[in-house]
Design an enzyme around this catalytic site. Structure first.
Site, PDB file in Angstrom:
ATOM      1  N   HIS A   1     -48.294  -5.113  40.759  1.00  0.00           N
ATOM      2  CA  HIS A   1     -49.190  -5.161  39.721  1.00  0.00           C
ATOM      3  C   HIS A   1     -48.900  -5.206  38.335  1.00  0.00           C
ATOM      4  O   HIS A   1     -49.534  -4.747  37.635  1.00  0.00           O
ATOM      5  CB  HIS A   1     -50.304  -4.223  39.956  1.00  0.00           C
TER       6      HIS A   1
ATOM      7  N   CYS B   1     -54.461   0.771  37.736  1.00  0.00           N
ATOM      8  CA  CYS B   1     -53.638  -0.427  38.286  1.00  0.00           C
ATOM      9  C   CYS B   1     -52.523  -0.816  37.381  1.00  0.00           C
ATOM     10  O   CYS B   1     -51.628  -0.342  37.468  1.00  0.00           O
ATOM     11  CB  CYS B   1     -54.707  -1.333  38.418  1.00  0.00           C
TER      12      CYS B   1
END
Length: 356
Positions: free
Chosen positions: A56, A1
């Site tokens: 992100h 991520c």
């Protein structure tokens, strides 16, 4: 991520810029202003840049893509399982609804996830067409939400794969790549455009809904085992990249110096870069550099890859209960040349390698 995207866009290990943990909607951190993104570097060579999909690297205004070199942004600022309705996190009640952002404006909350791949693809194709019309070189970072949990696919692909919703989502991503390639060919840009396709981690084995496989590799997402780290990648550039299978070592951090060299941009001398130009592998069919990679997890060094050797100091295995079990070891040593499944610890036989 977060760490994988930080590495890709800065060419540096995430430990260097503090982006070595997954950010949540309640996080206040994000990509530091002093970090140079690939989009910012390419801008010095006249490129226009867009990110479509998952960002992100911070959701507060100062951390969003348009503040870090990108000219267009359409997508969600973090993972699609980080809202009160989608998350299993203990603090999910404190999470806001997932925003769909255009530029820096939230245009929807909790968008229909079954439509995200379609919408991302439409935006990506639009950006390519606009760039071609303006006769500007472009950098497109298409970061699909799928097949991250919760899985979804549009009606066109739902139930078509024979591998459940996971297979459906993957097939829709495959369609999306096809649309990008088709657009490049239609605009006669394919011989002047490098396309790279890869992933940011292995299969999420702790989620029964996800049907991915790491083949013979050990474990998956959330671990420092090869099943969590080693990914296939495809590079496509007709006339430049010859059709071949390469076992050369490379990481997404390598895309930064690779793209920089192709664009004629020089890397700044005021910081350390961990990525290496992949040009000799892609365009000359070379063997590439000696593998070297440091595996960090939340600031701690867990494993090191050097050449054929992989050393583990700590291992963490993603379990079905969605818990990471971390185990401290006397160093474990594996020879990936003959044991890519990391089954046979040979630390006792090679104390000099462990020491090094």
């Amino acid at each position: 991520c977060t760490p994988s995207r930080a590495a890709l866009l800065t060419g540096r290990l995430p430990i260097r810029n503090g982006l070595n943990v997954v950010l949540f909607p309640t996080s206040k951190d994000g990509i530091p202003d002093e970090e140079l993104t690939l989009a910012e570097l390419l801008k010095t060579r006249g490129y226009t840049s867009a990110i479509v999909g998952k960002w992100h690297l911070g959701h507060r205004p100062q951390h969003l893509p348009l503040r870090h070199g990108f000219d267009r942004y359409f997508g969600i600022p973090y993972s699609n399982d980080m809202s009160p309705t989608t998350s299993v996190h203990p603090n999910k009640a404190a999470f806001p609804k997932t925003p769909l952002i255009q530029g820096e404006k939230t245009i929807e909350e909790e968008p229909d996830q079954s439509q995200l791949t379609q919408r991302y693809t439409k935006e990506a194709v639009s950006f390519i067409r606009d760039s071609a019309k303006a006769k500007k070189p472009f950098f497109l970072y298409l970061a699909h939400t799928m097949p991250h949990w919760p899985l979804a696919a549009s009606e066109r692909f739902r139930g078509k794969s024979g591998r459940g919703i996971y297979g459906d989502a993957v097939e829709e991503v495959d369609w999306s790549v096809g649309e990008v390639i088709r657009t490049l060919k239609e605009l006669k840009l394919e011989r002047n455009t490098l396309v790279v396709f890869s992933s940011d981690n292995g299969p999420a084995r702790y989620l029964k809904e996800e049907g991915g496989s790491a083949g013979g590799l050990r474990d998956g997402k959330g671990s420092t085992w090869e099943g969590g780290q080693r990914e296939p990648a495809i590079a496509w550039w007709p006339g430049k990249v010859k059709p071949a299978v390469s076992h050369a070592f490379g990481v997404t951090m390598d895309l930064f110096p690779t793209f920089a060299k192709l664009a004629g941009a020089e890397l700044p001398k005021d910081r350390v870069y961990d990525g290496v130009d992949l040009g000799p592998v892609l365009f000359e069919g070379g063997a590439g550099r000696e593998p070297l990679l440091f595996h960090y997890n939340q600031g701690a060094l867990r494993a090191v890859r050097k050449g054929k050797w992989k050393l583990h100091m700590e291992t963490n295995t993603a379990m079905p209960e969605r818990k990471n079990y971390t185990v401290r070891h006397p160093p474990l040593l594996f020879n990936l040349e003959v044991d890519y499944a990391e089954e046979f610890d040979v630390a006792a036989q090679h104390p000099e390698v462990v020491k090094e």
